[in-house]
Design an enzyme around this catalytic site. Structure first.
Site, PDB file in Angstrom:
ATOM      1  N   LYS A  54       0.812  -1.218   0.000  1.00  0.00           N
ATOM      2  CA  LYS A  54       0.000   0.000   0.000  1.00  0.00           C
ATOM      3  C   LYS A  54       0.845   1.267   0.000  1.00  0.00           C
ATOM      4  O   LYS A  54       0.371   2.343  -0.404  1.00  0.00           O
ATOM      5  CB  LYS A  54      -0.922   0.004   1.212  1.00  0.00           C
ATOM      6  CG  LYS A  54      -1.986  -1.086   1.212  1.00  0.00           C
ATOM      7  CD  LYS A  54      -3.139  -0.755   0.310  1.00  0.00           C
ATOM      8  CE  LYS A  54      -4.305  -1.701   0.524  1.00  0.00           C
ATOM      9  NZ  LYS A  54      -5.481  -1.344  -0.289  1.00  0.00           N
ATOM     10  N   SER A  79      -8.563  -0.675   6.790  1.00  0.00           N
ATOM     11  CA  SER A  79      -8.455  -1.609   7.908  1.00  0.00           C
ATOM     12  C   SER A  79      -7.072  -1.549   8.532  1.00  0.00           C
ATOM     13  O   SER A  79      -6.842  -2.137   9.589  1.00  0.00           O
ATOM     14  CB  SER A  79      -8.749  -3.034   7.438  1.00  0.00           C
ATOM     15  OG  SER A  79      -7.802  -3.442   6.465  1.00  0.00           O
TER      16      SER A  79
END
Length: 326
Positions: A54, A79
């Site tokens: 990410k 999350s």
């Protein structure tokens, strides 16, 4: 960037983020080769900045913001891994970041998001996007969506761009899918190289599998999985990219995910979170289509509480294979 990301966008993203991310290594394992009948190459994004791929998409997106967009501050929902990545990327430009996280998020991920300097706002899993919109209305923040964003997808695709460069003659790339940013990015790179792309998804949250099978974008099931990074439904942009390229998704059980995670830890001494282990779980469950091929697996992240390994039983009974087996 307007429209869907292209290979040129991915190459530009790689150049833009190069000073701020790791070129992660690719590992091999004679054990996994023997178990699967394939030649397996594992792209260790668990060793990436913030412990996950990410960092690539978030950094590309944050560095691409205009001065005006940056001054408003950034908000996202996550999350954990995208939240950490946004917090890290915003620290590069000294931009304030707010991350909306589900109340059930893992403590190490919450701590890491805060550790990179972001403000955390909690809500239920189902209310993430609604909460983000409320924060935008109240504060004027600039949103960086975790996967439904072409600039983010171009950044995520740089993981596959590196893998292809590091591993000549790949036949297949297998990557996890939640929202679809990593897998759709992989398909952009792979389609220009004649490489097949396969998605890996938990059975209990199989919206991507069903969406690409039926050509209809289904919502997330709302079920919970040990692969907490894969709970979100497939995004509109990733769905369009993957549907156009006829990408297949295969599903695996919770036990198979945990067993794959433990195998990577025990055999390769790498800490990989359950979401990242789904790619290997797919290869272990469905070895026949990949036998004799050069298979690249993207280990998407390594942010996991280590006590999870202690509760993982590698000899536990596997879930009964469903009628989707092939």
């Amino acid at each position: 960037m307007s429209g869907l990301p292209t290979l040129a966008d991915v190459v530009a993203a790689a150049q833009r983020i190069r000073p701020y991310i790791h070129r992660t290594p690719v590992f091999t394992s004679a054990y996994l080769d023997a178990q699967t009948g394939a030649r397996v190459f594992l792209k260790a994004e668990n060793l990436q900045k913030v412990g996950a791929f990410k960092a690539r998409g978030a950094t590309n997106a944050v560095l691409s913001l205009t001065v005006e967009e940056a001054e408003r501050g950034v908000v996202t929902h996550s999350s954990g891994n995208h939240g950490q990545a946004i917090a890290y990327a915003c620290s590069i430009r000294s931009i304030p970041a707010t991350v909306v996280m589900p109340e059930a998020a893992q403590a190490p991920k919450i701590d890491a998001v805060r550790g990179y300097g972001a403000t955390v706002v909690f809500c239920s899993q189902a209310d993430r996007e609604r909460t983000v919109q409320g924060l935008i209305e109240d504060n004027g923040f600039t949103e960086i969506h975790p996967f439904d964003n072409p600039v983010v997808i171009a950044g995520q695709a740089t993981a596959t761009l590196e893998l292809v460069d590091q591993t000549p003659d790949l036949d297949v790339v297998i990557a996890p899918i939640g929202g679809g940013g990593l897998l759709s990015g992989a398909s952009i790179v792979a389609s220009n190289s004649g490489i097949e792309v396969v998605g890996a998804e938990p059975e209990v949250v199989d919206d991507s599998y069903r969406s690409l099978r039926d050509g209809v974008r289904y919502q997330a099931t709302g079920a919970m999985s040990v692969a907490d990074g894969l709970l979100t439904g497939i995004g509109a942009i990733p769905f369009q990219i993957l549907k156009e390229r006829d990408v297949t998704v295969l599903t695996v059980s919770e036990c198979e995910i945990l067993s794959a995670m433990r195998a990577i830890g025990e055999r390769m001494k790498l800490v990989v979170e359950p979401s990242g282990a789904t790619a290997l779980a797919v290869l272990l469950r469905y070895p026949e289509p990949f036998a004799g091929k050069n298979v690249g697996l993207i280990l998407s992240g390594g942010n996991v509480a280590l006590d999870l390994f202690a509760t993982t039983n590698p000899t536990a009974d596997r879930a009964t294979h469903s009628s989707r087996d092939s």
